[in-house]
Design a protein around this motif. Structure first.
Motif, PDB file in Angstrom:
ATOM      1  N   MET A   1       1.842   6.245   7.184  1.00 46.15           N
ATOM      2  CA  MET A   1       1.682   4.880   7.646  1.00 46.15           C
ATOM      3  C   MET A   1       0.312   4.367   7.199  1.00 46.15           C
ATOM      4  SD  MET A   1       1.634   3.396  11.545  1.00 46.15           S
ATOM      5  CE  MET A   1       0.436   4.537  12.145  1.00 46.15           C
ATOM      6  N   THR A   2       0.316   3.225   6.522  1.00 42.62           N
ATOM      7  CA  THR A   2      -0.913   2.595   6.069  1.00 42.62           C
ATOM      8  C   THR A   2      -1.148   1.326   6.875  1.00 42.62           C
ATOM      9  OG1 THR A   2      -0.529   3.416   3.836  1.00 42.62           O
ATOM     10  CG2 THR A   2      -2.097   1.612   4.082  1.00 42.62           C
ATOM     11  N   GLU A  59       1.300  -3.004   8.817  1.00 43.11           N
ATOM     12  CA  GLU A  59       1.659  -1.590   8.825  1.00 43.11           C
ATOM     13  C   GLU A  59       2.595  -1.393   7.639  1.00 43.11           C
ATOM     14  OE1 GLU A  59       4.524   0.831  11.609  1.00 43.11           O
ATOM     15  OE2 GLU A  59       2.603   0.526  12.638  1.00 43.11           O
ATOM     16  N   ASP A  60       2.130  -0.620   6.656  1.00 48.96           N
ATOM     17  CA  ASP A  60       2.885  -0.459   5.409  1.00 48.96           C
ATOM     18  C   ASP A  60       3.272  -1.820   4.821  1.00 48.96           C
ATOM     19  OD1 ASP A  60       2.682   2.327   5.608  1.00 48.96           O
ATOM     20  OD2 ASP A  60       4.514   2.448   6.811  1.00 48.96           O
TER      21      ASP A  60
END
Length: 156
Positions: A1-2, A59-60
């Motif tokens: 998760m980015t 988030e992503d």
């Protein structure tokens, strides 16, 4: 998760999402039209000024939350400017610390801009804000609901 936090001035394509969230969370039941909120969101996204700024947590690369810094969030109280406003995290993304991330990023942005104090008002999230040093300075009643005006000194 980015995770990443961007402003709608950097990503104006997110203004439709943030405007829709803002309307659904804060204006839908008050008679304000969605188009009015979207118009205000587009103005914020196109403004080169700090006030207003809308930050969006990705988030992503998908938007999951937002927060804003603005003027005059509570009518008739300009002495309390500027405001942290419109903190919102999508329901299926709550409980992951996203609100705290957004608040922290907004407070950092304000400090870098030499803002020494922020104000907000809330009826439902007092304990969330208290966790990070916000304190109630006043309460008021609106249609039977108690609201807390809270303040945080950023110069500490």
């Amino acid at each position: 998760m980015t995770l990443a936090i961007v402003s709608t001035s950097d990503r104006p394509d997110l203004a439709l999402t943030t405007g829709t969230w803002r309307w659904e969370a804060f204006y839908k039941d008050g008679g304000t039209e969605l188009s009015e909120v979207l118009e205000g969101e587009a103005v914020a996204a196109s403004s080169p000024d700090l006030l207003p700024t809308v930050l969006v947590l990705l988030e992503d690369d998908l938007p999951v939350g937002m927060v804003a810094i603005c003027l005059d969030d509570l009518d008739g109280r300009p002495e309390l400017n500027p405001w942290l406003a419109g903190l919102y995290v999508e329901p299926n993304h709550r409980g992951k610390g996203h609100a705290l991330r957004l608040m922290s990023e907004l407070e950092t942005l304000a400090r870098r801009s030499d803002i020494e104090r922020l104000t907000l008002y809330t009826a439902s999230a007092v304990s969330l804000y208290e966790k990070t040093g916000w304190r109630t300075i006043e309460t008021f009643d609106d249609k039977g609901e108690e609201f807390h005006i809270m303040s945080k000194n950023l110069a500490d």
